[in-house]
Design a protein around this motif. Structure first.
Motif, PDB file in Angstrom:
ATOM      1  N   UNK A   1      15.969  12.477   6.536  1.00  0.00           N
ATOM      2  CA  UNK A   1      16.654  12.537   7.902  1.00  0.00           C
ATOM      3  C   UNK A   1      16.333  13.943   8.623  1.00  0.00           C
ATOM      4  N   UNK A   2      15.901  14.900   7.796  1.00  0.00           N
ATOM      5  CA  UNK A   2      15.454  16.490   8.348  1.00  0.00           C
ATOM      6  C   UNK A   2      14.140  16.717   7.360  1.00  0.00           C
ATOM      7  N   UNK A   3      12.920  16.032   8.090  1.00  0.00           N
ATOM      8  CA  UNK A   3      11.593  15.862   7.416  1.00  0.00           C
ATOM      9  C   UNK A   3      10.786  17.451   7.098  1.00  0.00           C
ATOM     10  N   UNK A   4      11.210  18.156   8.132  1.00  0.00           N
ATOM     11  CA  UNK A   4      10.420  19.381   8.218  1.00  0.00           C
ATOM     12  C   UNK A   4      10.714  20.181   6.737  1.00  0.00           C
ATOM     13  N   UNK A   5       9.558  20.309   5.915  1.00  0.00           N
ATOM     14  CA  UNK A   5       9.584  21.135   4.470  1.00  0.00           C
ATOM     15  C   UNK A   5      10.278  20.118   3.676  1.00  0.00           C
ATOM     16  N   UNK A   6      10.745  19.024   3.700  1.00  0.00           N
ATOM     17  CA  UNK A   6      11.446  18.097   2.713  1.00  0.00           C
ATOM     18  C   UNK A   6      10.117  17.559   1.534  1.00  0.00           C
ATOM     19  N   UNK A   7      10.239  17.601   0.513  1.00  0.00           N
ATOM     20  CA  UNK A   7       9.140  17.297  -0.434  1.00  0.00           C
ATOM     21  C   UNK A   7       9.626  15.564  -0.575  1.00  0.00           C
ATOM     22  N   UNK A   8       8.292  14.831  -0.736  1.00  0.00           N
ATOM     23  CA  UNK A   8       8.376  13.512  -0.950  1.00  0.00           C
ATOM     24  C   UNK A   8       7.570  13.027  -2.206  1.00  0.00           C
ATOM     25  N   UNK A   9       7.926  12.167  -2.778  1.00  0.00           N
ATOM     26  CA  UNK A   9       7.072  11.661  -4.218  1.00  0.00           C
ATOM     27  C   UNK A   9       6.475  10.595  -3.729  1.00  0.00           C
ATOM     28  N   UNK A  10       5.272  10.561  -3.755  1.00  0.00           N
ATOM     29  CA  UNK A  10       4.281   9.446  -3.262  1.00  0.00           C
ATOM     30  C   UNK A  10       3.667   8.838  -4.615  1.00  0.00           C
ATOM     31  N   UNK A  11       3.602   7.782  -4.782  1.00  0.00           N
ATOM     32  CA  UNK A  11       3.115   6.975  -6.011  1.00  0.00           C
ATOM     33  C   UNK A  11       2.534   5.546  -5.569  1.00  0.00           C
TER      34      UNK A  11
END
Length: 87
Positions: free
Chosen positions: A29-39
């Motif tokens: 919901x607050x994407x700026x600076x949030x880390x995502x796990x991509x696989x």
């Protein structure tokens, strides 16, 4: 939800712009600076999930939980209130 995205050149890399509504659909919901796990799963699909964390506060300051106070560190008594301080 499904969107068609194009891969674009960004400097020496490639990237995609992820629309805000697509991020919200996976819980970002607050994407700026949030880390995502991509696989990539067994079907060769890209899977994106928000990084699991207890809270942003714990992400920033959680390391302090394990620290012990410095030797000799104690509370200091500054005397009685002299003005309109609230206690």
């Amino acid at each position: 939800m499904q969107k068609l995205l194009k891969v674009k050149k960004w400097g020496n890399s490639q990237g995609i712009m992820i629309p805000k509504e697509l991020l919200k659909s996976v819980g970002v919901n607050d994407p700026i600076g949030q880390e995502l796990v991509v696989s990539i799963n067994e079907k060769s699909q890209i899977v994106m999930q928000p990084k699991k964390s207890s809270s942003r506060l714990m992400d920033e300051f959680g390391y302090l939980e394990d620290q012990k106070p410095a030797v000799g560190l104690r509370e200091y008594d500054w005397g009685n209130p002299r003005g309109k301080e609230l206690i």
